[in-house]
Design a protein around this motif. Structure first.
Motif, PDB file in Angstrom:
ATOM      1  N   ALA A  48       0.840  -1.202   0.000  1.00 57.34           N
ATOM      2  CA  ALA A  48       0.000   0.000   0.000  1.00 57.34           C
ATOM      3  C   ALA A  48       0.872   1.249   0.000  1.00 57.34           C
ATOM      4  CB  ALA A  48      -0.937  -0.002   1.205  1.00 57.34           C
ATOM      5  N   TYR A  49       1.950   1.247   0.771  1.00 55.63           N
ATOM      6  CA  TYR A  49       2.827   2.415   0.834  1.00 55.63           C
ATOM      7  C   TYR A  49       3.454   2.695  -0.528  1.00 55.63           C
ATOM      8  CZ  TYR A  49       6.238   5.775   2.423  1.00 55.63           C
ATOM      9  OH  TYR A  49       6.965   6.921   2.573  1.00 55.63           O
ATOM     10  N   LEU A  50       3.947   1.651  -1.201  1.00 51.52           N
ATOM     11  CA  LEU A  50       4.552   1.826  -2.523  1.00 51.52           C
ATOM     12  C   LEU A  50       3.532   2.377  -3.524  1.00 51.52           C
ATOM     13  CD1 LEU A  50       6.748  -1.392  -2.806  1.00 51.52           C
ATOM     14  CD2 LEU A  50       7.539   0.965  -2.547  1.00 51.52           C
ATOM     15  N   ILE A  51       2.319   1.859  -3.470  1.00 49.43           N
ATOM     16  CA  ILE A  51       1.269   2.317  -4.382  1.00 49.43           C
ATOM     17  C   ILE A  51       0.868   3.753  -4.053  1.00 49.43           C
ATOM     18  CG2 ILE A  51      -1.122   1.940  -5.104  1.00 49.43           C
ATOM     19  CD1 ILE A  51      -0.497  -1.095  -4.831  1.00 49.43           C
ATOM     20  N   LEU A  52       0.807   4.086  -2.776  1.00 52.62           N
ATOM     21  CA  LEU A  52       0.516   5.471  -2.387  1.00 52.62           C
ATOM     22  C   LEU A  52       1.564   6.414  -2.961  1.00 52.62           C
ATOM     23  CD1 LEU A  52      -0.606   4.852   1.283  1.00 52.62           C
ATOM     24  CD2 LEU A  52      -1.988   5.983  -0.478  1.00 52.62           C
ATOM     25  N   GLU A  53       2.817   6.032  -2.895  1.00 46.54           N
ATOM     26  CA  GLU A  53       3.885   6.871  -3.456  1.00 46.54           C
ATOM     27  C   GLU A  53       3.741   6.991  -4.967  1.00 46.54           C
ATOM     28  OE1 GLU A  53       5.913   8.878  -2.020  1.00 46.54           O
ATOM     29  OE2 GLU A  53       5.430   8.250   0.011  1.00 46.54           O
ATOM     30  N   GLU A  54       3.305   5.904  -5.648  1.00 47.22           N
ATOM     31  CA  GLU A  54       3.050   5.966  -7.095  1.00 47.22           C
ATOM     32  C   GLU A  54       1.927   6.959  -7.391  1.00 47.22           C
ATOM     33  OE1 GLU A  54       2.071   1.993  -8.338  1.00 47.22           O
ATOM     34  OE2 GLU A  54       4.117   1.257  -8.033  1.00 47.22           O
ATOM     35  N   LEU A  55       0.877   6.919  -6.577  1.00 43.41           N
ATOM     36  CA  LEU A  55      -0.250   7.830  -6.771  1.00 43.41           C
ATOM     37  C   LEU A  55       0.159   9.281  -6.528  1.00 43.41           C
ATOM     38  CD1 LEU A  55      -3.145   5.756  -5.150  1.00 43.41           C
ATOM     39  CD2 LEU A  55      -2.695   6.096  -7.591  1.00 43.41           C
ATOM     40  N   VAL A  56       1.019   9.510  -5.534  1.00 44.36           N
ATOM     41  CA  VAL A  56       1.530  10.857  -5.273  1.00 44.36           C
ATOM     42  C   VAL A  56       2.352  11.325  -6.480  1.00 44.36           C
ATOM     43  CG1 VAL A  56       3.136  12.204  -3.860  1.00 44.36           C
ATOM     44  CG2 VAL A  56       1.487  10.682  -2.756  1.00 44.36           C
ATOM     45  N   ALA A  57       3.230  10.461  -6.999  1.00 42.71           N
ATOM     46  CA  ALA A  57       4.063  10.823  -8.149  1.00 42.71           C
ATOM     47  C   ALA A  57       3.219  11.126  -9.385  1.00 42.71           C
ATOM     48  CB  ALA A  57       5.051   9.696  -8.452  1.00 42.71           C
ATOM     49  N   ALA A  58       2.078  10.440  -9.511  1.00 41.88           N
ATOM     50  CA  ALA A  58       1.190  10.648 -10.655  1.00 41.88           C
ATOM     51  C   ALA A  58       0.255  11.851 -10.460  1.00 41.88           C
ATOM     52  CB  ALA A  58       0.364   9.386 -10.894  1.00 41.88           C
ATOM     53  N   GLY A  59       0.298  12.466  -9.283  1.00 42.86           N
ATOM     54  CA  GLY A  59      -0.553  13.626  -9.018  1.00 42.86           C
ATOM     55  C   GLY A  59      -1.975  13.265  -8.621  1.00 42.86           C
ATOM     56  N   LEU A  60      -2.209  12.007  -8.260  1.00 40.52           N
ATOM     57  CA  LEU A  60      -3.545  11.561  -7.870  1.00 40.52           C
ATOM     58  C   LEU A  60      -3.761  11.581  -6.364  1.00 40.52           C
ATOM     59  CD1 LEU A  60      -3.829   8.536 -10.303  1.00 40.52           C
ATOM     60  CD2 LEU A  60      -4.757  10.834 -10.605  1.00 40.52           C
ATOM     61  N   ALA A  61      -2.678  11.759  -5.618  1.00 39.59           N
ATOM     62  CA  ALA A  61      -2.749  11.801  -4.154  1.00 39.59           C
ATOM     63  C   ALA A  61      -1.678  12.765  -3.665  1.00 39.59           C
ATOM     64  CB  ALA A  61      -2.537  10.409  -3.569  1.00 39.59           C
ATOM     65  N   SER A  62      -1.801  13.144  -2.416  1.00 40.06           N
ATOM     66  CA  SER A  62      -0.777  13.980  -1.793  1.00 40.06           C
ATOM     67  C   SER A  62      -0.509  13.438  -0.394  1.00 40.06           C
ATOM     68  CB  SER A  62      -1.242  15.438  -1.717  1.00 40.06           C
ATOM     69  OG  SER A  62      -2.383  15.553  -0.889  1.00 40.06           O
ATOM     70  N   HIS A  63       0.597  13.868   0.175  1.00 37.24           N
ATOM     71  CA  HIS A  63       0.889  13.470   1.557  1.00 37.24           C
ATOM     72  C   HIS A  63       1.298  14.686   2.363  1.00 37.24           C
ATOM     73  CE1 HIS A  63       5.202  13.524   0.605  1.00 37.24           C
ATOM     74  NE2 HIS A  63       4.911  12.794  -0.453  1.00 37.24           N
ATOM     75  N   ILE A  64       1.006  14.588   3.641  1.00 35.04           N
ATOM     76  CA  ILE A  64       1.275  15.671   4.582  1.00 35.04           C
ATOM     77  C   ILE A  64       1.963  15.064   5.797  1.00 35.04           C
ATOM     78  CG2 ILE A  64       0.214  17.427   6.048  1.00 35.04           C
ATOM     79  CD1 ILE A  64      -2.239  17.140   4.080  1.00 35.04           C
ATOM     80  N   LYS A  65       3.016  15.706   6.247  1.00 34.21           N
ATOM     81  CA  LYS A  65       3.698  15.236   7.445  1.00 34.21           C
ATOM     82  C   LYS A  65       2.996  15.833   8.654  1.00 34.21           C
ATOM     83  CE  LYS A  65       8.112  14.170   9.272  1.00 34.21           C
ATOM     84  NZ  LYS A  65       9.349  13.623   8.798  1.00 34.21           N
ATOM     85  N   ARG A  66       2.443  14.986   9.486  1.00 30.28           N
ATOM     86  CA  ARG A  66       1.776  15.404  10.721  1.00 30.28           C
ATOM     87  C   ARG A  66       2.611  14.904  11.901  1.00 30.28           C
ATOM     88  NH1 ARG A  66      -2.245  18.761   9.032  1.00 30.28           N
ATOM     89  NH2 ARG A  66      -3.705  17.774   7.620  1.00 30.28           N
ATOM     90  N   SER A  67       2.236  15.324  13.080  1.00 28.75           N
ATOM     91  CA  SER A  67       2.966  14.892  14.279  1.00 28.75           C
ATOM     92  C   SER A  67       2.885  13.378  14.465  1.00 28.75           C
ATOM     93  CB  SER A  67       2.415  15.597  15.513  1.00 28.75           C
ATOM     94  OG  SER A  67       1.047  15.291  15.690  1.00 28.75           O
ATOM     95  N   ARG A  68       1.799  12.781  13.977  1.00 22.40           N
ATOM     96  CA  ARG A  68       1.631  11.327  14.116  1.00 22.40           C
ATOM     97  C   ARG A  68       2.132  10.558  12.900  1.00 22.40           C
ATOM     98  NH1 ARG A  68      -3.324  13.813  13.215  1.00 22.40           N
ATOM     99  NH2 ARG A  68      -4.514  12.912  11.515  1.00 22.40           N
ATOM    100  N   GLY A  69       2.862  11.219  12.006  1.00 18.82           N
ATOM    101  CA  GLY A  69       3.452  10.556  10.845  1.00 18.82           C
ATOM    102  C   GLY A  69       2.891  11.072   9.532  1.00 18.82           C
ATOM    103  N   LEU A  70       3.261  10.405   8.468  1.00 22.60           N
ATOM    104  CA  LEU A  70       2.854  10.799   7.125  1.00 22.60           C
ATOM    105  C   LEU A  70       1.399  10.415   6.881  1.00 22.60           C
ATOM    106  CD1 LEU A  70       4.454  12.141   4.855  1.00 22.60           C
ATOM    107  CD2 LEU A  70       4.917   9.885   3.937  1.00 22.60           C
ATOM    108  N   GLN A  71       0.609  11.378   6.443  1.00 17.89           N
ATOM    109  CA  GLN A  71      -0.814  11.166   6.144  1.00 17.89           C
ATOM    110  C   GLN A  71      -1.025  11.365   4.647  1.00 17.89           C
ATOM    111  OE1 GLN A  71      -3.311  10.620   8.793  1.00 17.89           O
ATOM    112  NE2 GLN A  71      -1.356  10.124   9.756  1.00 17.89           N
ATOM    113  N   PHE A  72      -1.827  10.497   4.051  1.00 14.71           N
ATOM    114  CA  PHE A  72      -2.110  10.570   2.626  1.00 14.71           C
ATOM    115  C   PHE A  72      -3.553  10.999   2.416  1.00 14.71           C
ATOM    116  CE2 PHE A  72       1.443   7.714   3.010  1.00 14.71           C
ATOM    117  CZ  PHE A  72       2.233   8.033   1.915  1.00 14.71           C
ATOM    118  N   ARG A  73      -3.797  11.682   1.289  1.00 16.00           N
ATOM    119  CA  ARG A  73      -5.160  12.067   0.915  1.00 16.00           C
ATOM    120  C   ARG A  73      -5.250  12.064  -0.605  1.00 16.00           C
ATOM    121  NH1 ARG A  73      -5.628  18.331   2.601  1.00 16.00           N
ATOM    122  NH2 ARG A  73      -5.306  17.388   4.599  1.00 16.00           N
TER     123      ARG A  73
END
Length: 92
Positions: A48-73
């Motif tokens: 799931a993490y690898l696919i999330l990174e693929e989606l971020v690279a493709a511009g379909l998702a983003s990630h935000i660093k929060r105090s509790r770790g990396l959050q995806f949307r």
């Protein structure tokens, strides 16, 4: 439209089955860590993490660093664009 049909529309628009599952899980969760997205999508966390990174690279998702770790949307509007495009192709 059901989750299965939405996944099929995303696959028809170029995503792999796993990418579609992860993307739809992002839509369902709104904003979440990779571990929750993995649980919702039924995939292992590293996958799931690898696919999330693929989606971020493709511009379909983003990630935000929060105090509790990396959050995806998900990036708003991607599903609607795919559905509209699929509907347009069916009309032609």
């Amino acid at each position: 439209m059901t989750k299965l049909k939405l996944a099929q529309v995303l696959v028809e628009n170029g995503l792999s089955k796993k990418q579609a599952l992860v993307y739809l899980s992002l839509v369902e969760c709104t904003e979440a860590p990779a571990s929750l997205i993995a649980r919702v999508s039924g995939l292992k966390r590293p996958t799931a993490y690898l696919i999330l990174e693929e989606l971020v690279a493709a511009g379909l998702a983003s990630h935000i660093k929060r105090s509790r770790g990396l959050q995806f949307r998900e990036v708003d509007g991607v599903i609607q664009e795919c559905v509209d495009d699929t509907h347009h192709r069916q009309i032609l």
